[in-house]
Design a protein around this motif. Structure first.
Motif, PDB file in Angstrom:
ATOM      1  N   LEU A 205       6.753-109.718  35.779  1.00 46.16           N
ATOM      2  CA  LEU A 205       6.023-108.831  34.875  1.00 46.16           C
ATOM      3  C   LEU A 205       5.718-107.502  35.555  1.00 46.16           C
ATOM      4  N   LEU A 206       5.382-107.547  36.819  1.00 53.05           N
ATOM      5  CA  LEU A 206       5.111-106.322  37.570  1.00 53.05           C
ATOM      6  C   LEU A 206       6.365-105.458  37.694  1.00 53.05           C
ATOM      7  N   MET A 207       7.505-106.071  37.972  1.00 45.81           N
ATOM      8  CA  MET A 207       8.760-105.312  38.064  1.00 45.81           C
ATOM      9  C   MET A 207       9.137-104.719  36.719  1.00 45.81           C
ATOM     10  N   GLN A 208       8.927-105.472  35.628  1.00 45.63           N
ATOM     11  CA  GLN A 208       9.247-104.965  34.302  1.00 45.63           C
ATOM     12  C   GLN A 208       8.345-103.792  33.932  1.00 45.63           C
ATOM     13  N   ALA A 209       7.068-103.891  34.247  1.00 46.54           N
ATOM     14  CA  ALA A 209       6.140-102.796  33.950  1.00 46.54           C
ATOM     15  C   ALA A 209       6.469-101.559  34.781  1.00 46.54           C
ATOM     16  N   THR A 210       6.865-101.757  36.031  1.00 45.83           N
ATOM     17  CA  THR A 210       7.249-100.636  36.882  1.00 45.83           C
ATOM     18  C   THR A 210       8.500 -99.951  36.351  1.00 45.83           C
ATOM     19  N   ALA A 211       9.494-100.727  35.969  1.00 47.53           N
ATOM     20  CA  ALA A 211      10.728-100.152  35.422  1.00 47.53           C
ATOM     21  C   ALA A 211      10.450 -99.426  34.112  1.00 47.53           C
ATOM     22  N   SER A 212       9.602 -99.987  33.271  1.00 47.44           N
ATOM     23  CA  SER A 212       9.263 -99.348  32.011  1.00 47.44           C
ATOM     24  C   SER A 212       8.540 -98.025  32.240  1.00 47.44           C
ATOM     25  N   GLY A 213       7.654 -97.992  33.206  1.00 46.27           N
ATOM     26  CA  GLY A 213       6.953 -96.757  33.530  1.00 46.27           C
ATOM     27  C   GLY A 213       7.876 -95.689  34.074  1.00 46.27           C
ATOM     28  N   ILE A 214       8.828 -96.086  34.893  1.00 48.61           N
ATOM     29  CA  ILE A 214       9.781 -95.120  35.451  1.00 48.61           C
ATOM     30  C   ILE A 214      10.666 -94.552  34.349  1.00 48.61           C
TER      31      ILE A 214
END
Length: 64
Positions: free
Chosen positions: A5-14
């Motif tokens: 979930l953290l990786m997905q949120a980071t990718a979405s933010g980028i």
């Protein structure tokens, strides 16, 4: 919070930040070359977003 979930949120933010940066860059390039503020780039981004929403919601195309 799981790491996925953290990786997905980071990718979405980028990705969201990159889209905002491209819209801002188009505004700056047009302003610096013509000394006229032109918001047509933002309107085209909005038009593409609505077309994607229509394809995803109404025609049930896959998200990818």
């Amino acid at each position: 919070m799981s790491s996925l979930l953290l990786m997905q949120a980071t990718a979405s933010g980028i990705v969201t930040g990159c889209v905002y940066a491209l819209v801002a860059l188009s505004l700056v390039i047009i302003y610096k070359s013509t000394d006229v503020v032109n918001f047509a780039g933002g309107e085209l981004v909005m038009l593409g977003a609505y077309a994607g929403l229509l394809a995803f919601g109404f025609f049930e195309f896959p998200y990818a």
